[in-house]
Design a protein around this motif. Structure first.
Motif, PDB file in Angstrom:
ATOM      1  N   PRO A  12       0.932  -1.247   0.032  1.00  0.00           N
ATOM      2  CA  PRO A  12      -0.090  -0.430   0.176  1.00  0.00           C
ATOM      3  C   PRO A  12       0.819   1.224  -0.277  1.00  0.00           C
ATOM      4  O   PRO A  12       0.972   1.609  -0.437  1.00  0.00           O
ATOM      5  N   TYR A  13       1.798   1.321   0.854  1.00  0.00           N
ATOM      6  CA  TYR A  13       3.261   2.147   0.946  1.00  0.00           C
ATOM      7  C   TYR A  13       3.862   2.519  -0.557  1.00  0.00           C
ATOM      8  O   TYR A  13       3.715   3.589  -1.118  1.00  0.00           O
ATOM      9  N   LEU A  14       4.255   1.238  -1.249  1.00  0.00           N
ATOM     10  CA  LEU A  14       4.685   1.559  -2.263  1.00  0.00           C
ATOM     11  C   LEU A  14       3.796   1.972  -3.556  1.00  0.00           C
ATOM     12  O   LEU A  14       3.923   2.566  -4.219  1.00  0.00           O
ATOM     13  N   LEU A  15       2.229   1.604  -3.642  1.00  0.00           N
ATOM     14  CA  LEU A  15       1.675   1.998  -4.567  1.00  0.00           C
ATOM     15  C   LEU A  15       0.927   3.302  -3.838  1.00  0.00           C
ATOM     16  O   LEU A  15       1.192   4.572  -5.048  1.00  0.00           O
ATOM     17  N   GLU A  16       1.237   4.036  -2.940  1.00  0.00           N
ATOM     18  CA  GLU A  16       0.992   5.506  -2.905  1.00  0.00           C
ATOM     19  C   GLU A  16       2.280   6.405  -3.048  1.00  0.00           C
ATOM     20  O   GLU A  16       1.969   7.257  -3.574  1.00  0.00           O
ATOM     21  N   GLY A  17       3.215   5.873  -3.314  1.00  0.00           N
ATOM     22  CA  GLY A  17       4.866   6.215  -4.296  1.00  0.00           C
ATOM     23  C   GLY A  17       4.755   6.117  -5.150  1.00  0.00           C
ATOM     24  O   GLY A  17       4.947   7.054  -6.405  1.00  0.00           O
ATOM     25  N   THR A  18       4.409   5.214  -6.014  1.00  0.00           N
ATOM     26  CA  THR A  18       3.660   5.315  -7.854  1.00  0.00           C
ATOM     27  C   THR A  18       3.031   5.875  -8.124  1.00  0.00           C
ATOM     28  O   THR A  18       3.387   6.602  -8.924  1.00  0.00           O
ATOM     29  N   LEU A  19       1.737   6.569  -7.143  1.00  0.00           N
ATOM     30  CA  LEU A  19       1.350   7.135  -7.761  1.00  0.00           C
ATOM     31  C   LEU A  19       1.848   8.816  -8.159  1.00  0.00           C
ATOM     32  O   LEU A  19       1.737   9.477  -8.766  1.00  0.00           O
ATOM     33  N   VAL A  20       2.753   9.177  -6.744  1.00  0.00           N
ATOM     34  CA  VAL A  20       3.518  10.367  -7.469  1.00  0.00           C
ATOM     35  C   VAL A  20       4.842  10.227  -7.801  1.00  0.00           C
ATOM     36  O   VAL A  20       4.461  11.459  -9.113  1.00  0.00           O
ATOM     37  N   THR A  21       4.962   9.138  -7.580  1.00  0.00           N
ATOM     38  CA  THR A  21       6.217   8.808  -9.346  1.00  0.00           C
ATOM     39  C   THR A  21       5.318   8.860 -10.780  1.00  0.00           C
ATOM     40  O   THR A  21       6.025  10.017 -11.086  1.00  0.00           O
ATOM     41  N   ILE A  22       4.148   8.157 -10.736  1.00  0.00           N
ATOM     42  CA  ILE A  22       3.101   8.345 -12.235  1.00  0.00           C
ATOM     43  C   ILE A  22       3.087   9.896 -12.386  1.00  0.00           C
ATOM     44  O   ILE A  22       2.982  10.497 -13.485  1.00  0.00           O
TER      45      ILE A  22
END
Length: 228
Positions: A12-22
């Motif tokens: 969940p934390y990595l996916l939150e960071g993935t959204l910022v990366t996108i």
């Protein structure tokens, strides 16, 4: 805690960071397009003074390491009285650097269309700007798709450097979780897998776009990448 449980808790934390990366990737590429296209136009059709100005910008942006640009924007500008939010600083730094590379892609694509088409449009009474947007640009953009796909993947991976100035993107989120779990290998492998998936999606999407809008008579396997 085994690796599967660790990854499940971290996801969940990595996916939150993935959204910022996108988001970083999208806005950086948008800046690259908005700035890169006029630079390419100036390089091909501008006078010597304008060509000299954009050549200096392009050389500087391509010569300074991205990490140094981000540090200058985040730590150097406040010393001059100009403070930029870290996310915006990352977007500006990555975007302006991408613009320098994208300008070369578009320049090569524009030149590959051929000057005879510009001359023909001008002979019909079209202005240089109108001829560019209606005749040259639609063909050049299609030719530029393959190298732009490559640049998009590079920008996506370059966003990982944003963590150095405090942007909480994918890698930064992973670092936070590693600090509490002390299990770096599983987290880094998961981060690598996410980057791989994102890159594959970007390249696959642009590949489909290229196949749909390819110029008749110019194959996908042709020398489009020479523009890069």
């Amino acid at each position: 805690m085994n690796n599967l449980e660790l990854i499940k808790n971290a996801l969940p934390y990595l996916l939150e960071g993935t959204l910022v990366t996108i988001q970083l990737t999208f806005w950086s590429l948008l800046i690259g397009i908005v700035v890169g296209l006029p630079i390419a136009f100036a390089q091909v059709y501008g006078n010597k003074i304008l060509q000299g100005v954009v050549a200096v910008y392009e050389r500087l942006a391509r010569s300074i390491p991205l990490l140094v640009m981000l540090l200058l924007l985040n730590y150097g500008l406040p010393m001059l009285g100009l403070r930029i939010p870290i996310f915006r600083a990352a977007v500006i730094g990555i975007g302006l650097r991408s613009a320098a590379y994208q300008s070369q892609i578009y320049r090569g694509a524009i030149q590959s269309v051929g000057g005879s088409q510009m001359k023909a449009a001008r002979s019909l009474g079209m202005s240089k700007m109108k001829a560019f947007f209606y005749i040259i640009a639609p063909q050049a953009i299609r030719i530029a798709i393959p190298p732009v796909a490559n640049e998009s993947a590079i920008v996506l991976k370059d966003t990982s450097l944003a963590f150095t100035i405090g942007v909480v993107e994918l890698l930064r989120q992973g670092e936070y979780f590693i600090a509490t779990s002390n299990e770096p290998m599983a987290i880094y492998l998961t981060i690598a897998a996410i980057y791989f998936i994102l890159t594959t999606i970007v390249n696959g999407g642009l590949s489909l776009f290229e196949k749909k809008y390819q110029i008749p008579g110019i194959g996908i396997e042709g020398g489009h990448s020479d523009a890069y």
